[in-house]
Design an enzyme around this catalytic site. Structure first.
Site, PDB file in Angstrom:
ATOM      1  CB  SER A   7     -42.995   1.312  -8.807  1.00 44.68           C
ATOM      2  OG  SER A   7     -43.697   2.517  -8.580  1.00 44.68           O
ATOM      3  CG  HIS A  32     -46.133  -1.322  -7.235  1.00 44.32           C
ATOM      4  ND1 HIS A  32     -46.671  -2.149  -6.268  1.00 44.32           N
ATOM      5  CD2 HIS A  32     -45.863  -0.148  -6.599  1.00 44.32           C
ATOM      6  CE1 HIS A  32     -46.709  -1.519  -5.108  1.00 44.32           C
ATOM      7  NE2 HIS A  32     -46.233  -0.300  -5.279  1.00 44.32           N
ATOM      8  CG  ASP A  34     -46.479   3.280  -5.958  1.00 46.61           C
ATOM      9  OD1 ASP A  34     -46.720   2.562  -4.979  1.00 46.61           O
ATOM     10  OD2 ASP A  34     -45.448   3.158  -6.659  1.00 46.61           O
ATOM     11  CG  MET A  36     -48.802   8.238  -3.559  1.00 47.73           C
ATOM     12  SD  MET A  36     -47.184   9.019  -3.684  1.00 47.73           S
ATOM     13  CE  MET A  36     -46.147   7.592  -3.970  1.00 47.73           C
ATOM     14  CG  HIS A  65     -48.756   0.645  -2.605  1.00 46.74           C
ATOM     15  ND1 HIS A  65     -47.439   1.036  -2.445  1.00 46.74           N
ATOM     16  CD2 HIS A  65     -49.292   0.699  -1.353  1.00 46.74           C
ATOM     17  CE1 HIS A  65     -47.203   1.312  -1.179  1.00 46.74           C
ATOM     18  NE2 HIS A  65     -48.311   1.129  -0.498  1.00 46.74           N
ATOM     19  CG  MET A  67     -49.176   4.568  -0.299  1.00 52.38           C
ATOM     20  SD  MET A  67     -47.654   4.985  -1.161  1.00 52.38           S
ATOM     21  CE  MET A  67     -48.096   4.444  -2.803  1.00 52.38           C
ATOM     22  CG  MET A 136     -44.682   0.464   2.726  1.00 50.42           C
ATOM     23  SD  MET A 136     -44.644   0.433   0.920  1.00 50.42           S
ATOM     24  CE  MET A 136     -43.555   1.818   0.557  1.00 50.42           C
ATOM     25  CG  ASP A 174     -43.279  -0.408  -2.770  1.00 46.30           C
ATOM     26  OD1 ASP A 174     -42.399   0.072  -3.485  1.00 46.30           O
ATOM     27  OD2 ASP A 174     -44.447   0.044  -2.712  1.00 46.30           O
TER      28      ASP A 174
HETATM   29  C1  DX5 Z   1     -43.272   4.661  -2.507  1.00 47.59           C
HETATM   30  C2  DX5 Z   1     -43.926   3.712  -3.483  1.00 47.59           C
HETATM   31  C3  DX5 Z   1     -42.980   2.830  -4.192  1.00 47.59           C
HETATM   32  C4  DX5 Z   1     -41.970   3.525  -5.056  1.00 47.59           C
HETATM   33  C5  DX5 Z   1     -40.811   2.616  -5.271  1.00 47.59           C
HETATM   34  O1  DX5 Z   1     -44.258   5.252  -1.749  1.00 47.59           O
HETATM   35  O2  DX5 Z   1     -44.826   2.878  -2.786  1.00 47.59           O
HETATM   36  O3  DX5 Z   1     -43.702   1.874  -4.959  1.00 47.59           O
HETATM   37  O4  DX5 Z   1     -42.492   3.922  -6.287  1.00 47.59           O
HETATM   38  O5  DX5 Z   1     -39.838   3.304  -5.965  1.00 47.59           O
HETATM   39  P1  DX5 Z   1     -38.285   2.965  -5.812  1.00 47.59           P
HETATM   40  O6  DX5 Z   1     -38.094   1.555  -6.276  1.00 47.59           O
HETATM   41  O7  DX5 Z   1     -37.651   3.972  -6.712  1.00 47.59           O
HETATM   42  O8  DX5 Z   1     -37.940   3.136  -4.366  1.00 47.59           O
HETATM   43 ZN    ZN Z   2     -45.708   1.181  -3.887  1.00 43.78          ZN
END
Ligand code: DX5
Ligand code: ZN
Length: 215
Positions: A7, A32, A34, A36, A65, A67, A136, A174
């Site tokens: 990620s 990956h 993320d 948000m 991903h 969110m 998750m 994840d």
């Molecule tokens: C959280 C993200 C994850 C996060 C994982 O909302 O979806 O992808 O970056 O990070 P670690 O591996 O540090 O928990």
């Molecule tokens: Zn993620």
């Protein structure tokens, strides 16, 4: 075969191109990303411009991903900026099937995700339809949290449902995944591991990737 999707959230944002090259050269399968929106989750990360900039410098599978609330509005834009897999949250919209259809219409692989508190049975209609299910293992929104052990039973339920249907859906986990606990997710049926801090935060990134890949 276990696939690793580091990620980017845990990388050094001032060095994005180099950070991606580092994991690509070390044998990572995916990246990956993320996204948000400060609405679906209480945090804001990055969006299309960052993804399209990195796309020019990497051949990794871009595992996006989302969110974000009401993701259907932005699927086409994420497809255009270089996503290969687009995963959205079950909880983020009312018509999940329409979102999956839209991702497929754009020629991309579709993933659907659940938060830790969402029961796995809600995914039943999407098994054999979505290409990937993301369970998750922490509350979405922030990297660097600890894996919630209860989520592993959801991974197992999804695995059983996938087996029962005889389909080859990827099962991704994840949040809080480390080389030490990853085997628990794998034993429960996960085959795609997302890891942020455990990869980008490691003193030796290549060694951390090797450790995950040897699971
Ligand atoms: C959280 C993200 C994850 C996060 C994982 O909302 O979806 O992808 O970056 O990070 P670690 O591996 O540090 O928990
Ligand atoms: Zn993620």
């Amino acid at each position: 075969m276990i696939k690793l999707s580091p990620s980017l959230l845990a990388s050094d944002f001032s060095q994005l191109k180099n950070e991606v090259a580092k994991i690509e050269n070390a044998g990572s399968d995916m990246l990956h990303l993320d996204v948000m929106d400060g609405n679906f989750v209480p945090n804001i990360s990055f969006g299309m411009p960052v993804i399209s900039s990195l796309r020019k410098h990497s051949n990794l599978i871009f595992d996006v991903h989302l969110m974000i609330t009401d993701p259907i509005r932005y699927i086409e834009r994420f497809a255009e900026c270089g996503a290969d897999i687009i995963t959205f949250h079950y909880e983020s919209c009312n018509d999940q099937m329409a979102v999956i259809d839209e991702i497929k219409r754009c020629g991309k692989k579709a993933g659907i995700a659940i938060k830790p508190s969402t029961p796995a049975f809600v995914l039943e209609p999407f098994i054999g339809v979505a290409d990937m299910i993301l369970v998750m293992t922490v509350e979405p929104g922030f990297g660097g949290q600890k894996l919630i052990p209860d989520t592993l039973s959801s991974v197992n339920q999804v695995y059983n449902a996938v087996q029962l249907k005889g389909v080859s859906t990827d099962i991704q986990v994840d949040g809080g995944i480390t080389p030490e606990n990853a085997h628990l997710a794998v034993e429960n049926g996960a085959n795609v591991l997302v890891a942020g801090s455990a990869v980008f935060g490691a003193a030796d990134v290549a060694a951390a990737i090797k450790q995950f890949k040897s699971l």
